[in-house]
Each structure stands twice: as structure tokens, then as C-alpha cells.
Design an enzyme around this catalytic site. Structure first.
Site, PDB file in Angstrom:
ATOM      1  NE  ARG A 180      45.296  37.747  39.139  1.00 20.85           N
ATOM      2  CZ  ARG A 180      45.729  37.641  40.407  1.00 20.85           C
ATOM      3  NH1 ARG A 180      45.317  36.643  41.167  1.00 20.85           N
ATOM      4  NH2 ARG A 180      46.532  38.538  40.921  1.00 20.85           N
ATOM      5  CB  CYS A 213      46.326  41.800  33.772  1.00 23.11           C
ATOM      6  SG  CYS A 213      47.211  42.938  34.830  1.00 23.11           S
ATOM      7  CD  GLU A 235      44.560  38.326  34.903  1.00 26.07           C
ATOM      8  OE1 GLU A 235      45.805  38.375  35.016  1.00 26.07           O
ATOM      9  OE2 GLU A 235      43.787  39.023  35.583  1.00 26.07           O
TER      10      GLU A 235
HETATM   11  C1  FAD Z   1      41.202  48.613  35.754  1.00 24.13           C
HETATM   12  C2  FAD Z   1      41.186  47.152  36.145  1.00 24.13           C
HETATM   13  C3  FAD Z   1      42.049  46.702  37.153  1.00 24.13           C
HETATM   14  C4  FAD Z   1      42.061  45.345  37.520  1.00 24.13           C
HETATM   15  N1  FAD Z   1      42.926  44.931  38.501  1.00 24.13           N
HETATM   16  C5  FAD Z   1      42.936  43.611  38.849  1.00 24.13           C
HETATM   17  C6  FAD Z   1      43.839  43.158  39.879  1.00 24.13           C
HETATM   18  O1  FAD Z   1      44.605  43.925  40.468  1.00 24.13           O
HETATM   19  N2  FAD Z   1      43.806  41.825  40.219  1.00 24.13           N
HETATM   20  C7  FAD Z   1      42.954  40.937  39.594  1.00 24.13           C
HETATM   21  O2  FAD Z   1      42.962  39.758  39.965  1.00 24.13           O
HETATM   22  N3  FAD Z   1      42.113  41.352  38.619  1.00 24.13           N
HETATM   23  C8  FAD Z   1      42.077  42.654  38.240  1.00 24.13           C
HETATM   24  N4  FAD Z   1      41.228  43.065  37.248  1.00 24.13           N
HETATM   25  C9  FAD Z   1      40.414  42.070  36.514  1.00 24.13           C
HETATM   26  C10 FAD Z   1      38.955  41.944  37.028  1.00 24.13           C
HETATM   27  O3  FAD Z   1      38.515  43.113  37.623  1.00 24.13           O
HETATM   28  C11 FAD Z   1      38.779  40.802  37.997  1.00 24.13           C
HETATM   29  O4  FAD Z   1      39.180  39.594  37.400  1.00 24.13           O
HETATM   30  C12 FAD Z   1      37.327  40.702  38.482  1.00 24.13           C
HETATM   31  O5  FAD Z   1      37.297  39.914  39.631  1.00 24.13           O
HETATM   32  C13 FAD Z   1      36.358  40.147  37.449  1.00 24.13           C
HETATM   33  O6  FAD Z   1      35.045  40.237  38.007  1.00 24.13           O
HETATM   34  P1  FAD Z   1      33.780  40.531  37.087  1.00 24.13           P
HETATM   35  O7  FAD Z   1      32.596  40.482  37.958  1.00 24.13           O
HETATM   36  O8  FAD Z   1      33.965  41.771  36.300  1.00 24.13           O
HETATM   37  O9  FAD Z   1      33.813  39.254  36.155  1.00 24.13           O
HETATM   38  P2  FAD Z   1      33.411  39.211  34.606  1.00 24.13           P
HETATM   39  O10 FAD Z   1      34.490  39.884  33.811  1.00 24.13           O
HETATM   40  O11 FAD Z   1      32.040  39.659  34.401  1.00 24.13           O
HETATM   41  O12 FAD Z   1      33.476  37.637  34.345  1.00 24.13           O
HETATM   42  C14 FAD Z   1      34.696  36.929  34.440  1.00 24.13           C
HETATM   43  C15 FAD Z   1      34.360  35.422  34.331  1.00 24.13           C
HETATM   44  O13 FAD Z   1      33.660  35.038  35.505  1.00 24.13           O
HETATM   45  C16 FAD Z   1      32.405  34.436  35.158  1.00 24.13           C
HETATM   46  N5  FAD Z   1      31.465  34.790  36.232  1.00 24.13           N
HETATM   47  C17 FAD Z   1      31.197  36.019  36.758  1.00 24.13           C
HETATM   48  N6  FAD Z   1      30.315  35.924  37.783  1.00 24.13           N
HETATM   49  C18 FAD Z   1      30.035  34.595  37.909  1.00 24.13           C
HETATM   50  C19 FAD Z   1      29.194  33.851  38.794  1.00 24.13           C
HETATM   51  N7  FAD Z   1      28.465  34.422  39.754  1.00 24.13           N
HETATM   52  N8  FAD Z   1      29.142  32.500  38.627  1.00 24.13           N
HETATM   53  C20 FAD Z   1      29.860  31.886  37.662  1.00 24.13           C
HETATM   54  N9  FAD Z   1      30.657  32.539  36.800  1.00 24.13           N
HETATM   55  C21 FAD Z   1      30.756  33.882  36.929  1.00 24.13           C
HETATM   56  C22 FAD Z   1      32.046  35.022  33.805  1.00 24.13           C
HETATM   57  O14 FAD Z   1      31.179  34.165  33.094  1.00 24.13           O
HETATM   58  C23 FAD Z   1      33.434  35.099  33.163  1.00 24.13           C
HETATM   59  O15 FAD Z   1      33.824  33.832  32.664  1.00 24.13           O
HETATM   60  C24 FAD Z   1      41.186  44.423  36.861  1.00 24.13           C
HETATM   61  C25 FAD Z   1      40.311  44.892  35.872  1.00 24.13           C
HETATM   62  C26 FAD Z   1      40.321  46.240  35.512  1.00 24.13           C
HETATM   63  C27 FAD Z   1      39.368  46.704  34.434  1.00 24.13           C
END
Ligand code: FAD
Length: 310
Positions: free
Chosen positions: A182, A231, A301
Site C-alpha cells: 500500500r 481500509c 492506511e
Molecule cells: C469502498 C472502498 C473500497 C476500497 N477497496 C480497496 C482495495 O480493495 N484495495 C486497495 O488497495 N484500496 C482500496 N480502497 C482505497 C482506495 O480506493 C485506493 O487506495 C485508491 O487507489 C485511491 O485512489 P484515489 O484516486 O481515490 O486517491 P486519493 O484518495 O485521492 O489520494 C491518495 C493519495 O494519492 C495522492 N495522489 C493521487 N493522485 C496522484 C497523482 N496523480 N500524483 C501524485 N499523487 C497522487 C494523493 O495526494 C494522496 O496522498 C478502497 C476505498 C473504498 C472507499
């Protein structure tokens, strides 16, 4: 805030193509629906406009935050003093090489992860079908090395293109950054613009079968229809954080309107008007209970985004 608006309009004006909002509530851009206003919320249409924004922020010492789908972050109730950037308009998927056995794709990081998964499954490109059901963008998935059902985004990433806060763009090959559980080693202050990804060829029917199995297993075990940030804690070596929280008797525990899910204890859900401070309070309560019960210190996380208040 009116100072920033005025300076941006005067100095940047027509050099910027995109959308810009002042005082935008970040609760509308996070899956748990918490977070106060951002001084500036910008959605550039292209790399030149993004660079213009970064240079504007750099000149003024403004803090910069990239927000993907906001599905793994907790943003302060007081909001963000600085510039929040969305790469929503960086949404291209393009084939760059297509020999018999494999296919290479160029993917911009504002692409929703689920759109990329569907694209690959429909064409029989194997490698990320196990990530079906993970919300957010490709950028967030790379930063956090998202994964499920034995696959992680690192399995397909070959190289990335990044821009730093001074607007310099460079390509990083796979041996110039690494992934962990992660986490990735992509430095803070680097924004990922795109990735080159490699997939093995398979059959669409096989992949769509796997994708459907993933989503139905998730629907049975995770509160997918509730507002959460995914998570809350990483799994400690050999243990499941959700099980530790459940065994410590925390299911249903609540701070304000934020509650430990009764479906999966590693998810905290927003029951209505929950706030970031409720969320952080509940984290402290859960961490103390789990430590007392099992001696394990849970590691978050979710990423807590401080407000950068002066
Ligand atoms: C219902 C639910 C289920 C989920 N299931 C899983 C799962 O099974 N497995 C798992 O691994 N995760 C899971 N997640 C967590 C999450 O969805 C993932 O970690 C996802 O990949 C985060 O992407 P995001 O675009 O929403 O990132 P954000 O939450 O917007 O950002 C996360 C971090 O990444 C940075 N960031 C985002 N885009 C960029 C970019 N282009 N360049 C530099 N930094 C950037 C942000 O600044 C921040 O620090 C789940 C979440 C939810 C709500």
C-alpha cells in the site's frame, strides 16, 4: 482568498485552460464526505495549464495537494490552505504496442481505475481484473500500490511520467522507484501525470468471470454502498487489521457520526454528518482498544491531509 483570486486572474489569465474554484468544499470530493474548503481547487485541461498553476503556487509558497478520487484520504475540517489539483481531465488511455502475447498502454492518471479495468477486461488484457471494485483514480492507485485478490497495480506499471512542483517533467523507469504494501517510493512533491503499463493477453470471458467474482465477494464482505475512505489501517504482518479491531470489540463503536462498520471493522463509515475530527477521534479510540487487547499498534492506511494552516 480574494487576494489569490485577484492575483491569479491578473497574472495567469488566459495562460490557464481549465476550471478553477475558490473555497470549494472538499467534502464533495472525498468518498467519506469530510473536508473543509480549499483556497483554490483547479482542474487543468492540459500539462501546460498544470505547469502554470504549479509555478503560480511555487512563486507564492502555496502548498499543493493532488486529489484523485479522494477515496483513501481524510481531509481536515478546516480545509486546505493552498492549491488542490484534480487531474480529472487527464483521462486518456492509448495503446502504444500490441504484439501477439502482450499489449502496452499509455494511461493518464486522472483515468478512474474502474474505467481502466473495464477497458482491459473487455479487450482481454490481463493483470488488474482482481482490482475490480476499488474506487479512485489510476494516480491514487499507483501512489498507494492498490491491490486486491492477489494482484497489485505494481504488477503492470513499467514507467511513469512525473512533474515536480517547479513544473519540470521527467520519466521514471521502473528501477527508479519501488512499490511496497500500500505504498510507493514516488517522492512527495511529485505529481504522476501518466504511466506506461504492460498487460498479458487473455480471453475477455475469463477476465470478466474473475472480475464478477471479485465484486460479488467484496459486496458480501465490505460496506461498499456506505460512505467510507476504504481500509483505515494496513494489515500488520500475518494479521488482518479488521479481525484485530473486531476481536477488540470495536464494531459499531462511534465518534459523532463516524462509526466502525459492522460489516468489516477496518472500514469507518459516515452515518450522516461525520467530520474529520470525529474520524481522527475514532481512530485514537480504536488504536487504544486494539493495543490493549492484542498489543498490536495499528498503522494507518488512510492518508490524513493536514490543513496547512498558518
Ligand atoms: C469502498 C472502498 C473500497 C476500497 N477497496 C480497496 C482495495 O480493495 N484495495 C486497495 O488497495 N484500496 C482500496 N480502497 C482505497 C482506495 O480506493 C485506493 O487506495 C485508491 O487507489 C485511491 O485512489 P484515489 O484516486 O481515490 O486517491 P486519493 O484518495 O485521492 O489520494 C491518495 C493519495 O494519492 C495522492 N495522489 C493521487 N493522485 C496522484 C497523482 N496523480 N500524483 C501524485 N499523487 C497522487 C494523493 O495526494 C494522496 O496522498 C478502497 C476505498 C473504498 C472507499
Amino acid at each position: 482568498m480574494s487576494d489569490i483570486r485577484e492575483s491569479f486572474n491578473n497574472e495567469i489569465g488566459t495562460d490557464f485552460r481549465g476550471e478553477i474554484m475558490y473555497g470549494e468544499m472538499l467534502s464533495g470530493h472525498t468518498s467519506i464526505a469530510v473536508g473543509g474548503p480549499a483556497d483554490m481547487y483547479v482542474l487543468p485541461y492540459d500539462a501546460v495549464s498544470l505547469k502554470t498553476c504549479l509555478m503560480f503556487a511555487n512563486d507564492r509558497g502555496l502548498a499543493v495537494l493532488v486529489l484523485g478520487g479522494g477515496t483513501n484520504v481524510i481531509v481536515d475540517d478546516n480545509g486546505y490552505r493552498g492549491m488542490v489539483i484534480s487531474l480529472k481531465h487527464f483521462n486518456m488511455i492509448k495503446t502504444t504496442d500490441d504484439p501477439d502475447e502482450r499489449v502496452d498502454l499509455f494511461v493518464e492518471t486522472g483515468v478512474p481505475l474502474q474505467r481502466l479495468i473495464n477497458y482491459c477486461v473487455e479487450r482481454g488484457y490481463a493483470g488488474i481484473e482482481g482490482l475490480t471494485g476499488i474506487p479512485g483514480t489510476v494516480g491514487g492507485a499507483i501512489i498507494g500500490n492498490s491491490g486486491s485478490f492477489g494482484q497489485e497495480i505494481r504488477d503492470v506499471v513499467e514507467s511513469i511520467v512525473v512533474i515536480n512542483l517547479s513544473g519540470m517533467i521527467k520519466r521514471l523507469e521502473r528501477d527508479e522507484f519501488s512499490f511496497g504494501y500500500r505504498r510507493s517510493s514516488v517522492e512527495q512533491g511529485l505529481i504522476i501525470l501518466s504511466a506506461n503499463m504492460r498487460f498479458k493477453k487473455s480471453e475477455p470471458e475469463v477476465l470478466s468471470g474473475k472480475a464478477s467474482e471479485c465484486i460479488s465477494r467484496k459486496k458480501n464482505t465490505q460496506p461498499l454502498s456506505e460512505r467510507s475512505a476504504g481500509c483505515v489501517y494496513m494489515n500488520p504482518e500475518g494479521r488482518a487489521a479488521g479481525m484485530l479491531i473486531e476481536e477488540a470489540g470495536c464494531k459499531g463503536m462511534r465518534a459523532g457520526d463516524i462509526e466502525v462498520s459492522r460489516v468489516h471493522a477496518n472500514y469507518f463509515i459516515n452515518r450522516g454528518n461525520g467530520t474529520a475530527s470525529d474520524f481522527l477521534k475514532l481512530m485514537k479510540m480504536v488504536e487504544a482498544r486494539v493495543f490493549e487487547h492484542s498489543g498490536v499498534s495499528l498503522e494507518p492506511e488512510v492518508r490524513v491531509i493536514a490543513g496547512k494552516h498558518e
